[in-house]
Design a protein around this motif. Structure first.
Motif, PDB file in Angstrom:
ATOM      1  N   ARG A 248      -8.327  14.326 -11.700  1.00 51.38           N
ATOM      2  CA  ARG A 248      -9.036  13.697 -12.813  1.00 51.38           C
ATOM      3  C   ARG A 248      -8.157  12.714 -13.569  1.00 51.38           C
ATOM      4  O   ARG A 248      -8.654  11.772 -14.181  1.00 51.38           O
ATOM      5  N   GLY A 249      -6.856  12.948 -13.528  1.00 47.67           N
ATOM      6  CA  GLY A 249      -5.941  12.064 -14.242  1.00 47.67           C
ATOM      7  C   GLY A 249      -5.514  10.845 -13.445  1.00 47.67           C
ATOM      8  O   GLY A 249      -4.763  10.003 -13.963  1.00 47.67           O
ATOM      9  N   LEU A 250      -5.968  10.755 -12.199  1.00 49.40           N
ATOM     10  CA  LEU A 250      -5.575   9.618 -11.360  1.00 49.40           C
ATOM     11  C   LEU A 250      -6.471   8.420 -11.658  1.00 49.40           C
ATOM     12  O   LEU A 250      -7.665   8.446 -11.392  1.00 49.40           O
ATOM     13  N   THR A 251      -5.889   7.373 -12.210  1.00 50.91           N
ATOM     14  CA  THR A 251      -6.605   6.136 -12.481  1.00 50.91           C
ATOM     15  C   THR A 251      -5.779   4.967 -11.976  1.00 50.91           C
ATOM     16  O   THR A 251      -4.554   5.062 -11.826  1.00 50.91           O
ATOM     17  N   MET A 252      -6.444   3.864 -11.726  1.00 51.90           N
ATOM     18  CA  MET A 252      -5.722   2.666 -11.312  1.00 51.90           C
ATOM     19  C   MET A 252      -4.777   2.221 -12.417  1.00 51.90           C
ATOM     20  O   MET A 252      -3.656   1.769 -12.153  1.00 51.90           O
ATOM     21  N   ARG A 253      -5.211   2.356 -13.668  1.00 54.84           N
ATOM     22  CA  ARG A 253      -4.358   1.975 -14.786  1.00 54.84           C
ATOM     23  C   ARG A 253      -3.095   2.845 -14.828  1.00 54.84           C
ATOM     24  O   ARG A 253      -1.989   2.345 -15.066  1.00 54.84           O
ATOM     25  N   GLY A 254      -3.262   4.162 -14.584  1.00 55.62           N
ATOM     26  CA  GLY A 254      -2.115   5.055 -14.606  1.00 55.62           C
ATOM     27  C   GLY A 254      -1.130   4.766 -13.488  1.00 55.62           C
ATOM     28  O   GLY A 254       0.091   4.820 -13.680  1.00 55.62           O
TER      29      GLY A 254
ATOM     30  N   VAL B  36       0.828  -1.206   0.000  1.00 55.92           N
ATOM     31  CA  VAL B  36       0.000   0.000   0.000  1.00 55.92           C
ATOM     32  C   VAL B  36       0.862   1.256   0.000  1.00 55.92           C
ATOM     33  O   VAL B  36       0.548   2.241  -0.686  1.00 55.92           O
ATOM     34  N   ASP B  37       1.956   1.256   0.747  1.00 54.86           N
ATOM     35  CA  ASP B  37       2.817   2.445   0.791  1.00 54.86           C
ATOM     36  C   ASP B  37       3.399   2.757  -0.582  1.00 54.86           C
ATOM     37  O   ASP B  37       3.439   3.917  -1.008  1.00 54.86           O
ATOM     38  N   ARG B  38       3.877   1.728  -1.262  1.00 55.95           N
ATOM     39  CA  ARG B  38       4.461   1.952  -2.576  1.00 55.95           C
ATOM     40  C   ARG B  38       3.402   2.400  -3.580  1.00 55.95           C
ATOM     41  O   ARG B  38       3.650   3.262  -4.425  1.00 55.95           O
ATOM     42  N   ILE B  39       2.216   1.836  -3.486  1.00 53.15           N
ATOM     43  CA  ILE B  39       1.125   2.243  -4.376  1.00 53.15           C
ATOM     44  C   ILE B  39       0.723   3.688  -4.087  1.00 53.15           C
ATOM     45  O   ILE B  39       0.453   4.467  -5.001  1.00 53.15           O
ATOM     46  N   THR B  40       0.702   4.053  -2.812  1.00 51.75           N
ATOM     47  CA  THR B  40       0.366   5.430  -2.436  1.00 51.75           C
ATOM     48  C   THR B  40       1.409   6.406  -2.964  1.00 51.75           C
ATOM     49  O   THR B  40       1.078   7.494  -3.450  1.00 51.75           O
ATOM     50  N   ASP B  41       2.683   6.040  -2.876  1.00 51.63           N
ATOM     51  CA  ASP B  41       3.746   6.874  -3.445  1.00 51.63           C
ATOM     52  C   ASP B  41       3.496   7.126  -4.930  1.00 51.63           C
ATOM     53  O   ASP B  41       3.632   8.255  -5.424  1.00 51.63           O
ATOM     54  N   ALA B  42       3.147   6.063  -5.648  1.00 50.95           N
ATOM     55  CA  ALA B  42       2.896   6.194  -7.084  1.00 50.95           C
ATOM     56  C   ALA B  42       1.668   7.060  -7.345  1.00 50.95           C
ATOM     57  O   ALA B  42       1.656   7.874  -8.274  1.00 50.95           O
ATOM     58  N   ALA B  43       0.638   6.901  -6.526  1.00 49.41           N
ATOM     59  CA  ALA B  43      -0.570   7.716  -6.689  1.00 49.41           C
ATOM     60  C   ALA B  43      -0.260   9.190  -6.486  1.00 49.41           C
ATOM     61  O   ALA B  43      -0.767  10.051  -7.220  1.00 49.41           O
ATOM     62  N   LEU B  44       0.569   9.495  -5.510  1.00 53.21           N
ATOM     63  CA  LEU B  44       0.951  10.889  -5.265  1.00 53.21           C
ATOM     64  C   LEU B  44       1.707  11.466  -6.461  1.00 53.21           C
ATOM     65  O   LEU B  44       1.504  12.628  -6.828  1.00 53.21           O
TER      66      LEU B  44
END
Length: 229
Positions: free
Chosen positions: A37-43, A20-28
């Motif tokens: 609006r540009g935040l997607t799971m695919r992105g 989760v931490d690494r995914i959160t880093d990527a989301a940020l």
């Protein structure tokens, strides 16, 4: 003969295990580049070099991903003053920590506005500490959420305004602006005397004005030394 070091390395992951931490880093990082609006799971998956299905083992939905981002942000807010300092000082400390975090990540403002509090237990605990501070100072219960929201809304606006230049109010050279020139010079001298940047001076003034005004409307006077009654 097989090299022993090669044998030991066999089967080791080449990258850190997804969590989760690494995914959160990527989301940020995606939020900073593309906005909400540009935040997607695919992105996010593409940034991590994995398939979207790999994310769902750790984060079940985009909403859950936004909640993780919000929880990360809330963990950085300073609530240490509540229960240890007078309410006015505790709120000021909280507001400044809020502003400084959002100055570094202004793209998080719409995330904070959008994510329901019910989905973020740690953020909820943060707000509970702020609310408890108001209650301990004797504020009427009907006043607390509104007062906290007014201050928070001001913080959002100040954070989004932070990129503006320090001399945004500087007058032109036209002689038709003598009052603007004098008032700007007086403001600049005051800021310089305090050793502050203009944007910090304005934020401090705004927080003090809001807290004083809220006190006049709702406050009991306890925990607000020096405030008008």
């Amino acid at each position: 003969m097989i090299d022993p070091s090669a044998r030991r390395a066999r089967g080791r992951p080449r990258e850190r295990v997804l969590d989760v931490d690494r995914i959160t880093d990527a989301a940020l990082a995606v939020l900073k580049k593309d906005g909400l609006r540009g935040l997607t799971m695919r992105g996010v998956a593409a940034r991590l070099g994995v398939t979207p299905s790999a994310l769902y083992h750790h984060v079940p939905s985009r909403d859950a991903l936004l909640a993780a981002v919000q929880e990360r942000f809330a963990a950085g807010l300073d609530t240490s003053g509540f229960g240890t300092l007078p309410l006015r000082e505790a709120l000021s400390r909280w507001a400044w920590s809020y502003l400084l975090l959002l100055r570094a990540q202004p793209e998080l403002v719409p995330v904070i506005v959008e994510v329901p509090l019910a989905q973020t237990p740690h953020t909820s605990l943060m707000y509970q500490r702020v609310i408890a501070g108001f209650a301990a100072a004797g504020w009427p219960e009907e006043s607390i959420i509104g007062s906290m929201s007014v201050l928070e809304t001001y913080i959002f606006g100040a954070a989004l305004d932070s990129p503006s230049p320090d001399d945004v109010y500087a007058p032109g050279s036209s002689a038709r602006e003598p009052l603007l020139a004098r008032t700007y010079a007086a403001f600049s001298a005051s800021v310089e005397d305090r050793g502050e940047r203009p944007r910090d001076a304005l934020f401090r003034l705004g927080v003090e004005a809001i807290l004083t005004g809220l006190h006049q409307v709702w406050g009991s006077g306890r925990g607000w030394p020096g405030a008008p009654r």
